[in-house]
Design an enzyme around this catalytic site. Structure first.
Site, short mmCIF file in Angstrom:
data_model
loop_
_atom_site.label_atom_id
_atom_site.label_comp_id
_atom_site.label_asym_id
_atom_site.label_seq_id
_atom_site.Cartn_x
_atom_site.Cartn_y
_atom_site.Cartn_z
N GLU A 75 8.60 -62.83 -13.27
CA GLU A 75 7.80 -63.12 -12.07
C GLU A 75 7.51 -64.60 -12.08
OE1 GLU A 75 4.34 -60.70 -11.06
OE2 GLU A 75 5.26 -59.04 -12.13
N GLU A 129 10.33 -50.99 -17.17
CA GLU A 129 10.42 -52.16 -16.29
C GLU A 129 10.66 -53.40 -17.12
OE1 GLU A 129 7.18 -52.24 -13.32
OE2 GLU A 129 7.23 -54.43 -13.42
N ASP A 152 10.62 -57.52 -16.48
CA ASP A 152 10.18 -58.43 -15.42
C ASP A 152 10.42 -59.90 -15.66
OD1 ASP A 152 8.88 -56.36 -14.05
OD2 ASP A 152 7.04 -56.62 -15.21
#
Ligand SMILES: *[C@@H]1O[C@H](CO)[C@@H](O)[C@H](O)[C@H]1NC(C)=O
Ligand SMILES: *[C@@H]1O[C@H](CO)[C@@H](O)[C@H](O)[C@H]1NC(C)=O
Ligand SMILES: *[C@@H]1O[C@H](CO)[C@@H](O)[C@H](O)[C@H]1NC(C)=O
Ligand SMILES: *[C@@H]1O[C@H](CO)[C@@H](O)[C@H](O)[C@H]1NC(C)=O
Length: 292
Positions: free
Chosen positions: A105, A101, A103
């Protein structure tokens, strides 16, 4: 000679990008994404994405295609005003217990307090690699460019063209790197007021709902993943010759590295590699490696 070679390389790169740009010029949410949560809470028409959160639900989308290496871009305008308790996310992820993953955010905040740009990386199921930044611009008044460059040698997180973080491939030294699993692209808006804003102290004020984040120009100039194929078999012939299939190409120029250093010195608010308490003094292996 070296100078000439660098110039040639830059020229080839520009030419490659120009070609790819033409091929993938269509940034279209309808066509490339599907809704996975909160259908009645959002709008996804052509190049416009509107993610909505209210007390009943948030909303989420994901790409139809999975990718292995490439450049994934989205322009995002975050929730204006009091966004405390809300989290907008934009990330790449595979599935399964040893998932990878990458990311971005965005943790909301009270009016007048800065959003947090949160980055993380999972490789073979292992995360805990957060770095956080406060923005050097207002991310809620206009669209800003959040792009992930991912190739076999490194991952670079860009904000408005400025690299903010690099994670290099040190697989040979026992540090897992995401290079074997295709990842889809996800984006969502949800409530996380138990932890997101000032450690969970500031809750979502639901009288201000609905909260809205917007997206534009989603673009994956990336290899298509069609199962466990080798890099050479990268399914999209239009990108086969580009840097993202090159195993040893550092993506950043000295100017970009200088810019990144400035952002990290001035705007980084959390770095897992400096959090010795958290790891009881036994720091993750990559923390002692050169990342750029
Ligand atoms: C989505 O767009 C339609 C048509 O413009 C509008 O009626 C609806 O309220 C929008 N929904 C949301 C959640 O913004
Ligand atoms: C967004 O940033 C990436 C990385 O710097 C760049 O390649 C891309 O052209 C930018 N896109 C736009 C629309 O500015
Ligand atoms: C919110 O603002 C506070 C105070 O400026 C800051 O400490 C915090 O890092 C900001 N971000 C979040 C997500 O709480
Ligand atoms: C929530 O927002 C409303 C409307 O602005 C305001 O009147 C109220 O005081 C806020 N509540 C809290 C707990 O801050």
């Amino acid at each position: 000679m070296a100078g000439l070679r660098v110039q040639t390389l830059i020229f080839v790169l520009i030419a490659a990008f120009a070609t790819v740009d033409r091929t993938f010029v269509e940034a279209n949410f309808d066509k490339n994404m599907i809704i996975t949560w909160g259908k009645e809470h959002m709008n996804m028409t052509g190049d416009n994405l509107r993610l909505v959160l209210d007390k009943s639900a948030g909303s989420a989308i994901r790409s139809k295609l999975a990718h292995l290496f490439g450049s994934v871009q989205m322009l995002i305008k975050l929730v204006p005003g009091n966004s405390a308790g809300t989290v907008a996310a934009y990330y790449l992820s595979s599935t399964g217990s040893t998932h990878d993953e990458i990311d971005f955010e965005f943790l909301g905040n009270e009016t007048g307090q800065p959003y947090t740009i949160h980055t993380n990386l999972f490789a073979q199921g292992k995360g805990n690699r957060e770095q956080q930044f406060k923005p050097w611009f207002n991310p809620t008044t206009g669209f800003h460019n959040y792009t992930i460059h991912w190739n076999p040698s490194e991952i670079v997180w860009f904000v408005d063209g400025t690299p903010i973080r690099v994670f290099r491939n040190y697989e040979k030294e026992g540090i897992a790197f995401p290079n074997k699993q295709g990842m889809k692209v996800f984006s969502s808006l949800w409530n996380a007021d138990d932890w997101a804003t000032q450690g969970g102290r500031v809750k979502t004020n639901w009288t201000l709902a609905p909260f809205v984040a917007e997206g534009r120009r989603y673009l994956a100039r990336a290899c298509q993943w069609q199962g466990p194929v080798s890099i050479k078999q990268c399914a999209d012939p239009t990108v086969r010759t580009n840097w993202w299939t090159s195993p040893s190409f550092s993506q950043l120029t000295p100017t970009q590295l200088t810019k990144m250093k400035k952002i990290q010195d001035g705007f980084m608010i959390y770095d897992y590699c400096k959090d010795t308490n958290r790891f009881n003094g036994v720091m993750p292996l990559e923390c002692s490696k050169k990342q750029f």
